[in-house]
Design a protein around this motif. Structure first.
Motif, mmCIF file in Angstrom:
data_model
loop_
_atom_site.group_PDB
_atom_site.id
_atom_site.type_symbol
_atom_site.label_atom_id
_atom_site.label_comp_id
_atom_site.label_asym_id
_atom_site.label_seq_id
_atom_site.Cartn_x
_atom_site.Cartn_y
_atom_site.Cartn_z
ATOM 1 N N UNK A 51 41.230 38.673 27.631
ATOM 2 C CA UNK A 51 41.521 37.458 28.393
ATOM 3 C C UNK A 51 43.005 37.155 28.411
ATOM 4 N N UNK A 52 43.787 37.896 27.612
ATOM 5 C CA UNK A 52 45.208 37.569 27.455
ATOM 6 C C UNK A 52 46.156 38.680 27.880
ATOM 7 N N UNK A 53 45.631 39.784 28.439
ATOM 8 C CA UNK A 53 46.488 40.865 28.919
ATOM 9 C C UNK A 53 46.183 41.140 30.385
ATOM 10 N N UNK A 54 47.228 41.282 31.225
ATOM 11 C CA UNK A 54 46.982 41.493 32.654
ATOM 12 C C UNK A 54 46.410 42.864 32.969
ATOM 13 N N UNK A 57 49.658 41.225 39.177
ATOM 14 C CA UNK A 57 48.672 41.491 38.122
ATOM 15 C C UNK A 57 48.725 40.429 37.030
ATOM 16 N N UNK A 58 49.907 39.848 36.817
ATOM 17 C CA UNK A 58 50.077 38.852 35.757
ATOM 18 C C UNK A 58 49.806 37.428 36.222
ATOM 19 N N UNK A 59 49.327 37.237 37.450
ATOM 20 C CA UNK A 59 49.113 35.891 37.989
ATOM 21 C C UNK A 59 48.302 35.021 37.036
ATOM 22 N N UNK A 60 48.813 33.836 36.789
ATOM 23 C CA UNK A 60 48.163 32.877 35.902
ATOM 24 C C UNK A 60 47.886 31.606 36.697
ATOM 25 N N UNK A 63 37.875 28.560 33.990
ATOM 26 C CA UNK A 63 38.836 28.399 32.903
ATOM 27 C C UNK A 63 40.223 28.797 33.363
ATOM 28 N N UNK A 64 41.235 28.176 32.783
ATOM 29 C CA UNK A 64 42.614 28.508 33.109
ATOM 30 C C UNK A 64 43.002 29.830 32.463
ATOM 31 N N UNK A 90 42.679 39.702 34.337
ATOM 32 C CA UNK A 90 42.830 40.163 32.953
ATOM 33 C C UNK A 90 42.368 41.609 32.822
ATOM 34 N N UNK A 91 43.002 42.355 31.907
ATOM 35 C CA UNK A 91 42.578 43.723 31.623
ATOM 36 C C UNK A 91 41.145 43.705 31.120
ATOM 37 N N UNK A 92 40.435 44.779 31.383
ATOM 38 C CA UNK A 92 39.021 44.857 31.011
ATOM 39 C C UNK A 92 38.834 44.586 29.518
#
Length: 259
Positions: free
Chosen positions: A168-171, A113-116, A157-158, A163-165
């Motif tokens: 853009x910064x929370x999985x 879920x946290x894949x970046x 974009x990187x 991302x959580x609904x």
């Protein structure tokens, strides 16, 4: 690790440490399943004991709360069940994509879920120590199908792939509702997302993958990596891991052939 600690500490809504009572903690724990309750109890006990050592508190609200003994799950999905989950996941949007990557990689749900995008190359994913359960950086060879799924979900974009609904910064974090919908769609009973990890390891055993390679793929620490071997044996086994992943994906390709 940090992700598990933060998840449990965020469940406490009090604004001051002195407002947190044993009832506060008991109320939180009472709403959790057995595994989550055990994990949360350990996090809270360690945290409040640290607060006492730092003289922020005189007593711990967890003083009389004990972690329940946890019976390890042994559930492994059959080939037919795994096929049903995969087929249903293909129709479950972003959550379904996460589930398919769990099946393909055997990683923990929080890690996927946290894949970046910054962790991903054409051939590997490197999970930083901050998101892995054992606090160790983990490089995993990507199978061809996993690479295609990841590529299809990358934006221009990187950042986070899932991302959580509304952020853009929370999985991704909508586990319960999405899992219930997937259960209904696939018809498989009494299973958890973590059972996919156990199923992954079991299939590798059937395919003849050496145990130490399966453990490397799972980023699992056992006696194999302890002591002198763990300290001095620095070979990364990436070629062997890649070969095992390819055999595993070939097995799944046959299993899912007519989906």
């Amino acid at each position: 690790t940090r992700i598990y600690i933060e998840r449990n500490l965020k469940r406490i809504r009090a604004t001051k440490l002195t407002d947190i009572s044993p009832h506060t903690i008991s109320d939180i724990l009472g709403k959790l399943g057995q595994s989550s309750r055990t994990q949360a109890t350990r996090v809270y006990t360690a945290f409040f004991n640290w607060c006492i050592r730092q003289h922020y508190l005189d007593t711990s609200p967890c003083a009389r709360i004990k972690a329940s003994p946890q019976t390890p799950r042994t559930r492994v999905l059959s080939d037919d069940e795994l096929k049903a989950v995969w087929k249903a996941a293909c129709e479950c949007g972003e959550f379904g994509t996460i589930v398919r990557l769990l099946i393909l990689t055997g990683q923990r749900r929080g890690e996927i879920a946290a894949l970046d995008t910054s962790w991903i190359t054409d051939t590997t994913i490197t999970f930083p120590a901050s998101v892995t359960k054992n606090g160790r950086e983990h490089t995993l060879p990507i199978s061809a199908q996993a690479a295609r799924i990841i590529s299809a979900n990358r934006s221009d974009t990187d950042g986070l792939l899932f991302a959580a609904r509304g952020t853009t910064d929370r999985p991704f974090n909508g586990w319960s509702k999405c899992k219930a919908a997937l259960d209904k769609a696939c018809g498989v009973k009494d299973w958890t997302l973590h059972d996919l990890r156990r199923t992954y390891a079991t299939i590798h055993g059937r395919l003849g993958t050496p145990v130490h390679i399966t453990e490397r793929l799972l980023n699992h620490i056992s006696g194999t990596h302890a002591g002198i071997v763990g300290i001095y044996q620095r070979y990364d086994y990436l070629p062997e891991m890649k070969e095992a992943q390819e055999r595993y994906e070939a097995h799944l390709a046959v299993l899912f052939e007519h989906i």
